[in-house]
Design a protein around this motif. Structure first.
Motif, PDB file in Angstrom:
ATOM      1  N   ARG A 105      -9.990  -3.332  -1.892  1.00 30.25           N
ATOM      2  CA  ARG A 105      -9.649  -1.954  -1.529  1.00 30.25           C
ATOM      3  C   ARG A 105      -8.600  -1.797  -0.423  1.00 30.25           C
ATOM      4  N   LEU A 106      -8.346  -2.715   0.567  1.00 30.43           N
ATOM      5  CA  LEU A 106      -7.607  -2.814   1.717  1.00 30.43           C
ATOM      6  C   LEU A 106      -6.216  -2.925   1.033  1.00 30.43           C
ATOM      7  N   GLY A 107      -5.999  -4.011   0.017  1.00 26.51           N
ATOM      8  CA  GLY A 107      -4.904  -4.219  -0.452  1.00 26.51           C
ATOM      9  C   GLY A 107      -4.160  -3.140  -1.306  1.00 26.51           C
ATOM     10  N   GLY A 108      -4.975  -2.047  -1.945  1.00 20.66           N
ATOM     11  CA  GLY A 108      -4.846  -1.080  -2.723  1.00 20.66           C
ATOM     12  C   GLY A 108      -4.301   0.130  -1.627  1.00 20.66           C
ATOM     13  N   TYR A 109      -4.847   0.146  -0.373  1.00 23.09           N
ATOM     14  CA  TYR A 109      -4.522   1.251   0.460  1.00 23.09           C
ATOM     15  C   TYR A 109      -3.182   0.823   1.146  1.00 23.09           C
ATOM     16  N   PHE A 110      -2.913  -0.474   1.458  1.00 29.18           N
ATOM     17  CA  PHE A 110      -1.547  -0.833   1.849  1.00 29.18           C
ATOM     18  C   PHE A 110      -0.507  -0.703   0.775  1.00 29.18           C
ATOM     19  N   MET A 111      -0.952  -0.834  -0.347  1.00 26.91           N
ATOM     20  CA  MET A 111       0.295  -0.915  -1.456  1.00 26.91           C
ATOM     21  C   MET A 111       0.431   0.794  -1.642  1.00 26.91           C
ATOM     22  N   ALA A 112      -0.555   1.491  -1.451  1.00 20.46           N
ATOM     23  CA  ALA A 112      -0.234   3.107  -1.538  1.00 20.46           C
ATOM     24  C   ALA A 112       0.554   3.592  -0.321  1.00 20.46           C
ATOM     25  N   ARG A 113       0.308   2.789   0.638  1.00 19.65           N
ATOM     26  CA  ARG A 113       1.163   3.404   1.831  1.00 19.65           C
ATOM     27  C   ARG A 113       2.794   3.033   1.837  1.00 19.65           C
ATOM     28  N   LYS A 141       4.197   2.644  -1.049  1.00 17.37           N
ATOM     29  CA  LYS A 141       4.874   3.472  -1.838  1.00 17.37           C
ATOM     30  C   LYS A 141       5.309   4.958  -1.361  1.00 17.37           C
ATOM     31  N   ARG A 142       4.711   5.266  -0.273  1.00 21.33           N
ATOM     32  CA  ARG A 142       5.149   6.327   0.487  1.00 21.33           C
ATOM     33  C   ARG A 142       6.176   6.255   1.480  1.00 21.33           C
ATOM     34  N   THR A 143       5.959   4.766   2.305  1.00 17.20           N
ATOM     35  CA  THR A 143       6.781   4.431   3.449  1.00 17.20           C
ATOM     36  C   THR A 143       8.083   3.781   3.032  1.00 17.20           C
ATOM     37  N   ASN A 144       7.856   2.831   2.079  1.00 17.04           N
ATOM     38  CA  ASN A 144       8.705   1.870   1.636  1.00 17.04           C
ATOM     39  C   ASN A 144       8.777   0.627   2.838  1.00 17.04           C
ATOM     40  N   ASN A 145       7.662   0.602   3.615  1.00 14.81           N
ATOM     41  CA  ASN A 145       7.653  -0.466   4.535  1.00 14.81           C
ATOM     42  C   ASN A 145       7.323  -1.819   4.072  1.00 14.81           C
ATOM     43  N   ALA A 146       8.228  -2.741   4.091  1.00 13.03           N
ATOM     44  CA  ALA A 146       7.873  -4.205   3.706  1.00 13.03           C
ATOM     45  C   ALA A 146       6.648  -4.845   3.886  1.00 13.03           C
ATOM     46  N   ARG A 147       6.363  -4.452   5.059  1.00 13.65           N
ATOM     47  CA  ARG A 147       5.287  -5.294   5.814  1.00 13.65           C
ATOM     48  C   ARG A 147       3.945  -4.696   5.309  1.00 13.65           C
ATOM     49  N   ASP A 148       3.872  -3.423   4.816  1.00 10.74           N
ATOM     50  CA  ASP A 148       2.833  -3.101   4.014  1.00 10.74           C
ATOM     51  C   ASP A 148       2.417  -3.824   2.810  1.00 10.74           C
ATOM     52  N   TYR A 149       3.719  -4.161   1.972  1.00 14.17           N
ATOM     53  CA  TYR A 149       3.377  -4.538   0.579  1.00 14.17           C
ATOM     54  C   TYR A 149       3.096  -6.119   0.822  1.00 14.17           C
TER      55      TYR A 149
END
Length: 1063
Positions: free
Chosen positions: A467-475, A477-485
């Motif tokens: 779930r946590l991975g999915g949440y970071f991936m969703a963010r 896609k909105r912010t384009n912050n590579a750290r989230d990916y």
């Protein structure tokens, strides 16, 4: 005066499943006289002049205890209250220092505990503890009643904890219960109950701290208690219920299916041993129901959910409004209804669940330790309803309830990770509706806390990380912050490599990890996709029936195709081939593993080989049993029988895993039953033609050509073909067959006249597309530049995936009935066969040498009138013609016609004949492929029954019936069709059909097929038919029909459905 013979039999069992060992434990005091039944009717008010009568010196407990005896089986609150009044009066007449005072104090304490468990009145439990503490202080060390007093005192502290949540009460419960066990002598009838109470104390502390040591200790005490308690004893259901609780909780922590199976076993026994009207039966039913619902979360078996709901509703009907156990019942029923809503989408279910949770909250006093969980469950149900209604207000209400649940829960409470995870999920749901970045950040914060607080090895940890991975991936896609990916990828990896948790959750995480590796150009992509492909076998594990394995695999097979496509994109053809083999036809591969010869192993370790064979045989039998369905009329005995089978299979599967580890530890056996490596596959290919594997995934379509003597797979990209195009052709074919009623064998020979017209979506169009986009590019890649001479053609074995598995690639070509010169088609270049996996082919090659030593014995079966289908009289002509031709060739053959073709007779004859020819109706079940089958005189011979057969002499099967090679579209990679089942049962090859065959021409095609084989046999000067010539024989027979009927739609529809599968 008449006396009670055995007071020890009269005990009460509380609604919480613990014994109330009221203080008339005269069995441990042989010097006490039994209590007179006349005392049961004594007055509520003890008059002074009766004092001597009702308080004899040899009755330490007092008349109230005697009155209590009369209420033990009913748990009646008024009777308990009457007993308390009498005990209090008795105590008033017992001066300080009197030798009977400790026992009467204990009896009063036990009585208040009994009433508390019926009413939940907090004053009663406080009073109970006060009396029992005074009693324990007054009893001299070594007194025979002291252990009973201490176990009551421990039980009272435990009961108070469950109302107040004060951890000091659990510590006191453990202290007093442990002391009671230490003080009691071996063989004392109280020992099992004291052990049970001590187990309950440790169990309760585990629920607060999450310390697995406490749970393990609880199980040990429960098991000791169970050993000492015969089933005939009134305490047996209590002990079994306690064991069920502990195993259920351990399953929730570790995810080990053996634990939930053990929980169900013990709960079932507790229900079976409790008569109708037993005060604890509602609790036992409720706990049994909860265990089925819990297992559903892992298996997604709807039968488990149906059983759970039915048992919960039955339990709820057995208690009056306001009964303490009703809170637990409402909670569990609400959870099950919510789960069913998630599966069916029925709003009535979620509305009922919400209603149950709201009623439960209304019954729960403020500050009750169960309040946080009840708030959590109500929030989950509101959130579930929002998925159907899209109502953001419901999501906001769920967030508020989840937050209250978290706020009321101590930080280190074992339930905190789950509650934080659910709070995060609520924020995630609102983010999907509103897109508010604050919500996705809140979802991440709460999910991170949940993952950090969950202990290593917890069954929920993989889902939390996923779930946590999915949440970071969703963010991202909105912010384009590579750290989230990068953080998303890391969490997906951690979720996938967890050793515990749901295999389906780990599989989904591994897939996401693989996608991230692709985007990040991460060299770990083989680990990611390799983990995913490996997990498919765990999703469809051997501890399930074949039916359940198929259900578990629904929707997973695009994963294998995705992994193979990525490996080919990376230029790793060997890895692509290995994943292709490992991730397809899993159930058939498992069946082959269970039938693995062990001759070589027997030479190294005969005992190990024999045990491996015994376990394999038992696992196959258990796995191929029919799926048992629960009905409301099923008895507990029937349910226990089903669960016995489930537990037995689970145990066998675990032993099978341990045997594999042991075998692989032997020299020369380290690869025993491991998925084959590419080099091993390439070294065992046939010499008479290539194997062509076609993998299709989204925009990618690739062929791998495997050729004997060539060390590497040859990659042939199919640039003009993709999944959408294949899906379109499959839909066009399905529409064409439906419109032309080509789904069942029919005797109406005139029907084909309607197929004479050409259509942009007819067979000519479909076969042309397959030729241009698939077949011809592959032939060019194989080096075919011109047509070989007819007798010089090689074989081609096609191994297809996805929607291609439902298309007639073997007949791809340019067909035009008006053309003066025929266009090219595959049969001009090669003789086609299909195989479910490459491994299947070289397994058949190994078996072929052995089969050459046996005679050809042929079984012919015709079923012209099998109900409920239309008559197909051509089947009689077909088998009689074949019979005459085979007899002329001196073949040993028998023929079963009409009423001779019963299920038992056919099954028996298939076991003794190496060849079988079946001319009948057949059907492909739309939702349960194992129920597909052949229509015989007395019913349907189903695929499940066929694969149960161990047909050691089986060589070849000709299926002159409809749709015998049509599988389930949701299981396209499993080859779950009649022809596949016969291959799995042991046949080397099968002639099958992709759709309806014409009764008018089926006999002629079959006659020409066997005519070719007989001619070939005579040319060899042999005495037996060669099944390796079956593909050539079918090619010859269909070519003759094509020459007769031409290339019209009608002609194509007559011969194209015939295919050869196998060697």
């Amino acid at each position: 005066m008449r006396y009670i013979a055995d007071v020890s039999k009269h005990k009460i069992v509380t609604n919480e499943g613990k014994p109330l060992l009221w203080m008339t434990y005269v069995v441990s005091r042989q010097d006490l006289s039994p209590l007179a039944p006349g005392f049961v009717e004594c007055s509520k008010t003890i008059r002074a002049d009766y004092r001597e009568q009702i308080l004899p010196e040899n009755d330490p407990f007092g008349a109230g205890a005697t009155l209590l005896h009369g209420t033990l089986d009913t748990g009646s609150v008024p009777h308990i209250s009457n007993a308390i009044e009498n005990l209090q009066s008795a105590l008033a007449f017992t001066p300080e220092g009197h030798p009977n005072r400790p026992a009467r104090l204990a009896s009063l304490g036990a009585s208040f505990l009994m009433r508390f468990k019926q009413t939940g009145d907090p004053d009663d439990i406080v009073t109970s503890i006060e009396y029992l503490q005074k009693s324990a202080e007054l009893f001299p060390e070594g007194h025979s009643i002291l252990p009973a007093c201490l176990t009551f005192l421990g039980d009272s502290f435990l009961a108070r904890f469950k109302q107040t949540g004060n951890l000091a009460d659990i510590a006191a419960a453990i202290e007093h219960s442990r002391k009671s066990v230490v003080l009691i002598s071996e063989g004392n009838p109280l020992l099992p109950s004291c052990l049970n109470n001590l187990g309950n104390a440790f169990f309760t502390r585990f629920e607060q701290t999450g310390n697995l040591t406490d749970l393990t200790t609880a199980i040990e005490h429960f098991q000791k208690s169970a050993v000492l308690t015969p089933e005939s004893h009134s305490d047996a259901p209590i002990v079994l219920n306690s064991l069920g609780n502990s195993f259920s909780r351990r399953f929730e922590r570790t995810g080990d299916l053996a634990d939930i199976a053990a929980a169900i076993e013990h709960y079932q026994k507790s229900v079976r041993l409790s008569s109708d009207g037993h005060p604890n039966l509602p609790t036992y039913l409720n706990n049994l129901a909860r265990s089925f619902a819990t297992r559903y979360e892992r298996t997604k078996d709807l039968d488990d959910l149906a059983v759970g709901i039915e048992l919960q509703q039955r339990s709820l009907k057995l208690v009056p409004e306001g009964h303490p156990v009703m809170q637990m019942q409402l909670n569990n029923l609400g959870s099950s209804l919510s789960r069913r809503f998630e599966k069916t989408g029925n709003l009535d279910d979620i509305a009922a669940a919400i209603q149950h949770y709201q009623k439960l909250l209304a019954l729960t006093p403020k500050g009750h330790p169960e309040m946080p969980m009840q708030l959590n469950n109500l929030a989950n149900s509101l959130l579930a309803r929002s998925t159907r209604t899209g109502d953001v207000d419901h999501i906001t209400a769920a967030i508020e309830l989840h937050q209250r649940s978290v706020d009321l829960t101590p930080e280190r409470h074992p339930a905190m990770p789950m509650q934080l995870s659910n709070l995060g999920n609520s924020f995630w749901a609102r983010f999907k509706q509103t897109g508010d970045l604050a919500d996705i950040s809140a979802a991440i914060d709460n999910q991170q806390k949940a993952a950090e607080l969950s202990p290593e090895g917890h069954a929920d940890k993989s889902q939390q990380r996923s779930r946590l991975g999915g949440y970071f991936m969703a963010r991202f896609k909105r912010t384009n912050n590579a750290r989230d990916y990068y953080t998303a990828a890391r969490n997906f990896r951690l979720a996938a490599i967890q050793n515990t948790g749901k295999p389906t959750a780990r599989l989904a995480a591994a897939r996401e990890w693989g996608l991230c590796c692709g985007d990040l150009r991460d060299p770990a992509w083989p680990d990611a996709y390799g983990t995913a492909v490996e997990l498919l076998s765990l999703v469809a594990s051997l501890d399930q029936t074949i039916h359940r394995r198929h259900s578990s695999l629904y929707g997973t097979f695009s994963l294998t195709r995705e992994a193979v496509a990525f490996a080919l994109f990376k230029g790793s053809n060997d890895i692509a081939l290995e994943w292709f083999e490992q991730g397809r036809c899993i159930t058939w591969s498992q069946l082959n593993q269970l039938r693995t010869p062990v001759d070589l192993l027997r030479q190294h370790d005969a005992q190990l080989a024999e045990r491996f064979l015994a376990v394999s045989n038992a696992l196959e039998t258990s796995g191929s049993r029919s799926q048992s369905s629960w009905t409301e009329n099923s008895t507990i005995t029937q349910q226990i029988e089903v669960e016995d089978q489930t537990r037995s299979q689970l145990k066998l599967a675990r032993e099978f895993e341990q045997l594999l580890i042991k075998i692989r530890g032997l020299s020369n056996f380290k690869d025993f039953l491991l998925p084959p490596k590419a080099a091993n596959i390439l070294s065992q290919l046939p010499t008479d033609g290539p194997v062509v594997v076609i993998n299709i995934y989204r925009s990618h379509c690739d062929a791998l050509a495997l050729i004997n003597g060539v060390d590497d797979p040859i990659h042939i990209p199919l640039k003009n073909f993709h999944q959408d195009k294949a899906e379109l052709l499959r839909r066009q074919l399905g529409h064409h067959l439906t419109c032309e009623k080509l789904r069942m064998r029919d005797s109406d020979s005139d029907r084909g006249g309607r197929l004479a017209r050409r259509s942009d979506t007819g067979l000519c169009h479909i076969l042309r597309e397959l030729w241009n986009s698939v077949a011809w590019p592959i032939l060019q890649g194989l080096g075919y530049s011109s047509m070989p001479a007819h007798h010089d053609r090689n074989r081609i074995w096609w191994c297809l995936t996805g929607p291609l598995a439902f298309l007639p690639v073997h007949a791809a070509g340019i067909y035009d009935p008006n053309a003066k010169v025929r266009g090219p088609c595959i049969s001009d270049f090669a003789v086609s066969s299909y195989i479910p996996t490459v491994t299947t082919l070289f397994e058949k090659l190994r078996n072929n040498a052995l089969l050459k030593q046996q005679e050809t014995k042929i079984l012919l079966l015709s079923q012209p009138n099998a109900l409920p289908n239309a008559p197909i009289p051509g089947t009689i002509d077909e088998t009689r013609t074949i019979f005459r031709k085979l007899r002329e060739g001196d073949m040993e053959v028998i023929s079963l016609e009409d009423e001779e073709g019963t299920k038992s007779r056919v099954t028996k004859e298939m076991g003794t004949h190496s060849w079988v020819h079946i001319a009948s109706h057949a059907s492909q079940h739309p939702t349960e492929p194992l129920k597909s089958g052949f229509y015989l005189h007395d019913g349907q011979l189903e695929l499940l029954e066929i694969i149960r057969q161990r047909l050691h002499s089986a060589e070849f099967a000709y299926l002159s019936a409809c749709q015998t090679s049509v599988g389930d579209e949701n299981l396209s990679e499993e080859a779950v069709h009649l022809a596949g089942g016969l291959l799995a049962a042991g046949y080397q090859g099968v002639v099958a059909t992709m759709w309806s065959i014409k009764d008018q021409y089926a006999p002629k095609i079959a006659e020409d097929f066997y005519g070719y084989l007989l001619r070939e046999m005579r040319e060899r000067g042999a005495q037996r038919l060669d099944s390796r010539q079956a593909a050539n024989a079918l090619d010859d027979a269909t070519r003759k029909i094509r020459e007769k009927l031409g290339d019209s739609e009608y002609g194509l529809s007559t011969w194209v459905p015939y295919i050869h599968i196998g060697l």
